[in-house]
Design an enzyme around this catalytic site. Structure first.
Site, PDB file in Angstrom:
ATOM      1  N   HIS A  47      48.345  38.934  43.684  1.00  0.00           N
ATOM      2  CA  HIS A  47      48.960  38.269  44.834  1.00  0.00           C
ATOM      3  C   HIS A  47      49.414  36.868  44.440  1.00  0.00           C
ATOM      4  O   HIS A  47      49.055  36.366  43.366  1.00  0.00           O
ATOM      5  CB  HIS A  47      47.957  38.156  45.988  1.00  0.00           C
ATOM      6  CG  HIS A  47      46.809  37.238  45.675  1.00  0.00           C
ATOM      7  ND1 HIS A  47      45.791  37.592  44.811  1.00  0.00           N
ATOM      8  CD2 HIS A  47      46.530  35.964  46.081  1.00  0.00           C
ATOM      9  CE1 HIS A  47      44.934  36.597  44.708  1.00  0.00           C
ATOM     10  NE2 HIS A  47      45.359  35.588  45.462  1.00  0.00           N
ATOM     11  N   ARG A  59      30.037  37.235  41.037  1.00  0.00           N
ATOM     12  CA  ARG A  59      30.843  36.035  40.783  1.00  0.00           C
ATOM     13  C   ARG A  59      31.073  35.289  42.089  1.00  0.00           C
ATOM     14  O   ARG A  59      31.251  35.911  43.141  1.00  0.00           O
ATOM     15  CB  ARG A  59      32.198  36.433  40.172  1.00  0.00           C
ATOM     16  CG  ARG A  59      33.156  35.266  39.915  1.00  0.00           C
ATOM     17  CD  ARG A  59      34.461  35.786  39.290  1.00  0.00           C
ATOM     18  NE  ARG A  59      35.381  34.704  38.943  1.00  0.00           N
ATOM     19  CZ  ARG A  59      36.339  34.248  39.734  1.00  0.00           C
ATOM     20  NH1 ARG A  59      36.522  34.783  40.946  1.00  0.00           N
ATOM     21  NH2 ARG A  59      37.142  33.272  39.345  1.00  0.00           N
ATOM     22  N   HIS A 110      48.483  36.321  40.533  1.00  0.00           N
ATOM     23  CA  HIS A 110      47.180  36.292  39.884  1.00  0.00           C
ATOM     24  C   HIS A 110      46.252  37.298  40.558  1.00  0.00           C
ATOM     25  O   HIS A 110      46.562  37.820  41.628  1.00  0.00           O
ATOM     26  CB  HIS A 110      46.572  34.884  39.897  1.00  0.00           C
ATOM     27  CG  HIS A 110      46.546  34.239  41.251  1.00  0.00           C
ATOM     28  ND1 HIS A 110      47.668  33.719  41.880  1.00  0.00           N
ATOM     29  CD2 HIS A 110      45.519  34.009  42.128  1.00  0.00           C
ATOM     30  CE1 HIS A 110      47.345  33.199  43.045  1.00  0.00           C
ATOM     31  NE2 HIS A 110      46.038  33.368  43.229  1.00  0.00           N
TER      32      HIS A 110
END
Length: 342
Positions: free
Chosen positions: A222, A288, A278
């Site tokens: 996106h 994460r 990205h």
């Protein structure tokens, strides 16, 4: 009670399908996935302390910011004057929020005192695996933090206000440099991109034990629908971006903040600064965390190219967001600035 979202149960029908069963035309990011992934690489690093040195050094620093924004759409900054203690507080609060039982998180108005709709997970509109984001987030409109009726948890509100004061100054500084180098030393960003019009997104990417030929992402490919994004990530890694037709894995830097150009800056700069696609890849065993600050204007702010001939039509931030949301609902993907070409 499990804290992670029930991805398997909620998207069971998608996991039952294999890539062989998904029509080729429905593989949303088929071209993106075919891009060759190169080795992990470090983004351009810019030492912002140089802005306080001689005029020559200051101009060199500004030139590096501009060059990275044109060539990469991404860069890292160090010596950014945002205390590591603020990030530590944000990270601890973030972990506390995500470790709440899932059933409590989806009822955030009652249990976590967040505004309705701030907790998000997965991709409700996904029709195939390539559209599914294996992640959860608290997407916080900062107007709620600044409003006495926002109902936010006082601990979170205090920490976020400390954080926003620091990061908004950084965003303003970078925006002004980029505008100046376009020949526009205006008050546009000071007047239109206030802390209360921006957004904070706390991200959590649980381990994903499923690997189906890169069809499951932590965050699907996106571009960002803002002027600038300031990202603080942990050291797990997973962020990737497109550079020269290839996916590049971004090497984590514990001292740096990641800055990326958003769609609005690309339109405002008439395509000079680039909003780059990205994504975040999944990790099979390690979770994460990241925190993103989205530098945005008020909804009714009109975005127009700062030079002629303009390649994009004028549009308000509200119109842009509505178009993006409509495309995602109808097509499963964001079309973005292509909708607003002259």
């Amino acid at each position: 009670m499990d804290a992670d979202p029930p991805f398997h149960k909620a998207y069971e029908n998608l996991f039952d399908k294999t890539t062989k069963n998904i029509p080729q035309e429905d593989l949303l990011n088929k071209n993106d996935n075919k891009l060759f992934i190169v080795e992990e690489c470090e983004l351009p690093i810019i030492d912002l302390s140089r802005l306080n040195l001689s005029e020559l050094e200051k101009e060199k620093c500004k030139a590096e910011i501009v060059r990275a924004s044109k060539e990469w759409g991404f860069f890292q900054v160090v010596n950014h004057e945002i205390s590591s203690k603020i990030w530590e507080k944000i990270r601890l609060e973030q972990q506390r929020m995500f470790k709440q039982p899932f059933d409590k998180k989806i009822k955030e108005d009652k249990y976590l005192k967040h505004s309705a709709g701030s907790y998000r997970w997965g991709t409700p509109s996904a029709t195939n695996l390539s559209q599914l984001s294996w992640s959860e987030a608290f997407h916080i409109p900062l107007v709620d933090i600044y409003s006495s009726s926002g109902g936010f948890d006082s601990t979170l509100g205090t920490i976020v206000q400390q954080f926003v004061t620091a990061v908004s100054n950084l965003a303003q500084k970078l925006a002004e440099i980029l505008a100046e180098k376009m020949g526009h030393e205006s008050t546009f960003f000071q007047e239109n991109c206030l802390p209360s019009t921006c957004y904070l997104r706390m991200n959590h990417y649980p381990p994903c034990p499923i690997a189906l030929d890169d069809q499951v992402f932590g965050l699907t490919p996106h571009t960002d629908s803002d002027f600038l994004t300031i990202l603080h990530q942990d050291q797990v890694g997973g962020l990737q971006l497109v550079k020269d037709g290839k996916w590049i894995a971004v090497k984590p830097n514990p001292e740096a903040l990641i800055i990326n150009i958003g769609d609005l800056f690309q339109a405002w700069s008439n395509g000079t600064y680039v909003s780059v696609k990205h994504r975040v890849v999944t990790n099979p065993v390690v979770e994460r965390f990241s925190t993103a600050y989205f530098f945005c204007p008020a909804y009714d702010t009109v975005i127009q190219s700062c030079c002629e001939p303009a390649i994009y039509k004028e549009f308000s931030f509200r119109e842009y967001r509505q178009q993006v949301q409509a495309d995602v609902q109808k097509l499963g993907s964001k079309i973005g600035l292509a909708r607003f070409l002259v």
